[in-house]
Design a protein around this motif. Structure first.
Motif, PDB file in Angstrom:
ATOM      1  N   ILE A 102       1.454  -0.034   0.577  1.00  0.00           N
ATOM      2  CA  ILE A 102       1.599  -1.140   1.520  1.00  0.00           C
ATOM      3  C   ILE A 102       2.468  -0.700   2.697  1.00  0.00           C
ATOM      4  CG2 ILE A 102       2.372  -3.520   1.802  1.00  0.00           C
ATOM      5  CD1 ILE A 102       2.119  -3.774  -1.264  1.00  0.00           C
ATOM      6  N   SER A 103       1.926  -0.780   3.899  1.00  0.00           N
ATOM      7  CA  SER A 103       2.680  -0.407   5.098  1.00  0.00           C
ATOM      8  C   SER A 103       3.684  -1.509   5.440  1.00  0.00           C
ATOM      9  CB  SER A 103       1.737  -0.191   6.280  1.00  0.00           C
ATOM     10  OG  SER A 103       0.873   0.905   6.031  1.00  0.00           O
ATOM     11  N   ILE A 104       4.920  -1.111   5.728  1.00  0.00           N
ATOM     12  CA  ILE A 104       5.965  -2.063   6.076  1.00  0.00           C
ATOM     13  C   ILE A 104       6.820  -1.489   7.197  1.00  0.00           C
ATOM     14  CG2 ILE A 104       6.116  -3.106   3.773  1.00  0.00           C
ATOM     15  CD1 ILE A 104       8.613  -1.330   3.328  1.00  0.00           C
ATOM     16  N   THR A 105       7.640  -2.349   7.785  1.00  0.00           N
ATOM     17  CA  THR A 105       8.648  -1.923   8.752  1.00  0.00           C
ATOM     18  C   THR A 105       9.991  -2.477   8.288  1.00  0.00           C
ATOM     19  OG1 THR A 105       8.450  -3.884  10.168  1.00  0.00           O
ATOM     20  CG2 THR A 105       6.931  -2.040  10.609  1.00  0.00           C
ATOM     21  N   THR A 107      11.724  -4.566   9.734  1.00  0.00           N
ATOM     22  CA  THR A 107      11.850  -5.981  10.097  1.00  0.00           C
ATOM     23  C   THR A 107      10.921  -6.903   9.315  1.00  0.00           C
ATOM     24  OG1 THR A 107      10.296  -5.659  11.935  1.00  0.00           O
ATOM     25  CG2 THR A 107      12.653  -5.479  12.429  1.00  0.00           C
ATOM     26  N   ASN A 108       9.787  -6.380   8.833  1.00  0.00           N
ATOM     27  CA  ASN A 108       8.835  -7.275   8.162  1.00  0.00           C
ATOM     28  C   ASN A 108       8.724  -7.059   6.661  1.00  0.00           C
ATOM     29  OD1 ASN A 108       7.235  -5.021   7.655  1.00  0.00           O
ATOM     30  ND2 ASN A 108       5.505  -5.700   8.903  1.00  0.00           N
ATOM     31  N   ARG A 109       9.475  -6.112   6.117  1.00  0.00           N
ATOM     32  CA  ARG A 109       9.245  -5.749   4.722  1.00  0.00           C
ATOM     33  C   ARG A 109       9.521  -6.891   3.742  1.00  0.00           C
ATOM     34  NH1 ARG A 109      13.734  -1.378   2.644  1.00  0.00           N
ATOM     35  NH2 ARG A 109      15.478  -2.811   2.322  1.00  0.00           N
ATOM     36  N   GLU A 110      10.539  -7.689   4.033  1.00  0.00           N
ATOM     37  CA  GLU A 110      10.826  -8.803   3.131  1.00  0.00           C
ATOM     38  C   GLU A 110       9.695  -9.824   3.145  1.00  0.00           C
ATOM     39  OE1 GLU A 110      14.195 -12.278   2.340  1.00  0.00           O
ATOM     40  OE2 GLU A 110      14.574 -10.705   3.815  1.00  0.00           O
ATOM     41  N   THR A 111       9.190 -10.165   4.318  1.00  0.00           N
ATOM     42  CA  THR A 111       8.094 -11.127   4.425  1.00  0.00           C
ATOM     43  C   THR A 111       6.841 -10.609   3.737  1.00  0.00           C
ATOM     44  OG1 THR A 111       8.932 -11.935   6.545  1.00  0.00           O
ATOM     45  CG2 THR A 111       6.630 -12.401   6.037  1.00  0.00           C
ATOM     46  N   THR A 160      11.851  -3.494  -8.813  1.00  0.00           N
ATOM     47  CA  THR A 160      12.285  -2.550  -7.779  1.00  0.00           C
ATOM     48  C   THR A 160      11.098  -1.808  -7.184  1.00  0.00           C
ATOM     49  OG1 THR A 160      14.396  -2.226  -8.932  1.00  0.00           O
ATOM     50  CG2 THR A 160      13.785  -0.603  -7.258  1.00  0.00           C
ATOM     51  N   PHE A 161      10.889  -1.997  -5.895  1.00  0.00           N
ATOM     52  CA  PHE A 161       9.812  -1.313  -5.181  1.00  0.00           C
ATOM     53  C   PHE A 161      10.324  -0.006  -4.585  1.00  0.00           C
ATOM     54  CE2 PHE A 161       8.398  -5.755  -5.039  1.00  0.00           C
ATOM     55  CZ  PHE A 161       7.061  -5.615  -5.436  1.00  0.00           C
ATOM     56  N   THR A 162       9.509   1.032  -4.683  1.00  0.00           N
ATOM     57  CA  THR A 162       9.838   2.337  -4.127  1.00  0.00           C
ATOM     58  C   THR A 162       9.171   2.498  -2.764  1.00  0.00           C
ATOM     59  OG1 THR A 162       9.992   3.318  -6.331  1.00  0.00           O
ATOM     60  CG2 THR A 162       9.739   4.828  -4.479  1.00  0.00           C
ATOM     61  N   ILE A 163       9.970   2.926  -1.764  1.00  0.00           N
ATOM     62  CA  ILE A 163       9.476   3.067  -0.398  1.00  0.00           C
ATOM     63  C   ILE A 163       9.506   4.539   0.015  1.00  0.00           C
ATOM     64  CG2 ILE A 163       9.827   2.423   2.016  1.00  0.00           C
ATOM     65  CD1 ILE A 163      11.289  -0.084   0.973  1.00  0.00           C
ATOM     66  N   SER A 164       8.399   5.003   0.576  1.00  0.00           N
ATOM     67  CA  SER A 164       8.308   6.371   1.066  1.00  0.00           C
ATOM     68  C   SER A 164       7.543   6.382   2.387  1.00  0.00           C
ATOM     69  CB  SER A 164       7.592   7.265   0.040  1.00  0.00           C
ATOM     70  OG  SER A 164       7.446   8.584   0.529  1.00  0.00           O
ATOM     71  N   ASP A 165       8.174   6.909   3.442  1.00  0.00           N
ATOM     72  CA  ASP A 165       7.531   6.983   4.766  1.00  0.00           C
ATOM     73  C   ASP A 165       6.979   5.624   5.219  1.00  0.00           C
ATOM     74  OD1 ASP A 165       8.047   9.733   4.974  1.00  0.00           O
ATOM     75  OD2 ASP A 165       6.223  10.216   3.863  1.00  0.00           O
ATOM     76  N   ASN A 166       7.821   4.600   5.100  1.00  0.00           N
ATOM     77  CA  ASN A 166       7.462   3.247   5.537  1.00  0.00           C
ATOM     78  C   ASN A 166       6.272   2.660   4.782  1.00  0.00           C
ATOM     79  OD1 ASN A 166       9.490   3.032   7.561  1.00  0.00           O
ATOM     80  ND2 ASN A 166       8.251   4.291   8.924  1.00  0.00           N
ATOM     81  N   GLU A 167       6.114   3.105   3.545  1.00  0.00           N
ATOM     82  CA  GLU A 167       5.075   2.543   2.684  1.00  0.00           C
ATOM     83  C   GLU A 167       5.645   2.249   1.298  1.00  0.00           C
ATOM     84  OE1 GLU A 167       0.778   4.261   4.208  1.00  0.00           O
ATOM     85  OE2 GLU A 167       1.858   5.380   2.653  1.00  0.00           O
ATOM     86  N   VAL A 168       5.282   1.091   0.746  1.00  0.00           N
ATOM     87  CA  VAL A 168       5.638   0.772  -0.634  1.00  0.00           C
ATOM     88  C   VAL A 168       4.593   1.426  -1.519  1.00  0.00           C
ATOM     89  CG1 VAL A 168       5.939  -1.042  -2.339  1.00  0.00           C
ATOM     90  CG2 VAL A 168       6.721  -1.401   0.013  1.00  0.00           C
ATOM     91  N   VAL A 169       5.021   2.366  -2.356  1.00  0.00           N
ATOM     92  CA  VAL A 169       4.072   3.160  -3.142  1.00  0.00           C
ATOM     93  C   VAL A 169       3.983   2.724  -4.604  1.00  0.00           C
ATOM     94  CG1 VAL A 169       4.310   5.156  -1.646  1.00  0.00           C
ATOM     95  CG2 VAL A 169       5.848   4.899  -3.609  1.00  0.00           C
TER      96      VAL A 169
END
Length: 271
Positions: A102-105, A107-111, A160-169
């Motif tokens: 999932i692509s996130i930034t 500013t928008n990752r929580e939403t 717990t979500f893992t984030i790598s390169d602005n993506e939730v993997v």
């Protein structure tokens, strides 16, 4: 196992716990506070460039809580789609790898993720969790279990979500299906008492900011296969010079500073 039998087990565990608590708290560091002391301490904190919002002086109530091991995640894992799932029976945790990250930034990752967890094919029991920014970092988003009895800041009930390169993997998840009250409610320390007492005990440095002050349950110990939780104040302090955050933990019943995690974990400090 029926509810009455579970209740009896927890009662036995709780009474044996009393001895443990007495011995532990007798030797722990006791916070000292009073109404007049708190007022003068607040003024002194401001003079030393310690920032904080409005401090609640109201004393609330909390419980000793208990739970038993639960395999609800394994029993319902077939409902999940678009991900590779594994289940660890030893710690009752589910690990997921998303087929489509999932692509996130920033500013928008929580939403984005708040919406994601609401769908049961994405996350089991997702509506039971809420985002905890004080436990999250750039590379992980932590959601904690939130129920009618309160929040749980503990690995036994966490998403717990893992984030790598602005993506939730992917993510790891633990879950508590039900909590049992082990003892009638007791008065707890107020937010103001805890923070002013932390300062009085040299736990809050000058030129810092109180970012968060959260009351939640955390694991005290495991006895006879059952987990015992106590209420704890988690106070996150940010150094204005170094920008480094540290989290102080205070037993909400006694006001004792918890020098190390009650459950042996060391990653409950916000980064």
């Amino acid at each position: 196992m029926d509810f009455k039998r579970i209740e009896v087990i927890f009662l036995i565990v709780f009474f044996s716990l009393d001895v443990f608590l007495f011995l532990s708290f007798r030797n722990s560091q006791q916070l000292v506070s009073s109404s007049s002391t708190n007022t003068s301490t607040v003024s002194e904190m401001k003079k030393r460039n310690i920032s904080f919002g409005s401090l609640d002086s109201k004393n609330g109530y909390a419980y000793y809580l208990g739970s038993q091991p639960d395999d609800s995640l394994a029993e319902n894992s077939n409902k999940l789609t678009g991900q590779k799932v594994e289940y660890d029976e030893s710690d009752h945790s589910l690990t997921s790898g998303l087929e489509d990250p999932i692509s996130i930034t920033s500013t928008n990752r929580e939403t984005v993720m708040n919406k994601f967890i609401k769908k049961e094919s994405n996350v089991l029991f997702g509506k039971s969790y809420k985002y905890a920014p004080q436990l999250s970092t750039k590379t992980r988003m932590v959601y904690i279990y939130s129920g009618t009895l309160g929040d749980i800041y503990d690995k036994t009930a966490q998403l717990t979500f893992t984030i790598s390169d602005n993506e939730v993997v992917g993510y790891t998840q633990t879950y508590v299906r039900s909590l049992i009250i082990l003892h009638e409610r007791q008065v707890i320390k107020s937010e103001k008492e805890v923070i002013t007492s932390l300062y009085a005990n040299s736990e809050i440095p000058n030129n810092s900011k109180i970012s968060y002050a959260n009351l939640a349950y955390t694991k005290l110990l495991v006895a006879k296969g059952s987990t015992i939780y106590i209420p704890v104040w988690f106070v996150t302090i940010k150094n204005k010079d170094s920008k480094v955050n540290t989290t102080k933990k205070v037993n909400a019943f006694t006001g004792n500073i918890i020098k190390s995690s009650t459950n042996g974990d060391s990653d409950y400090s916000a980064q």
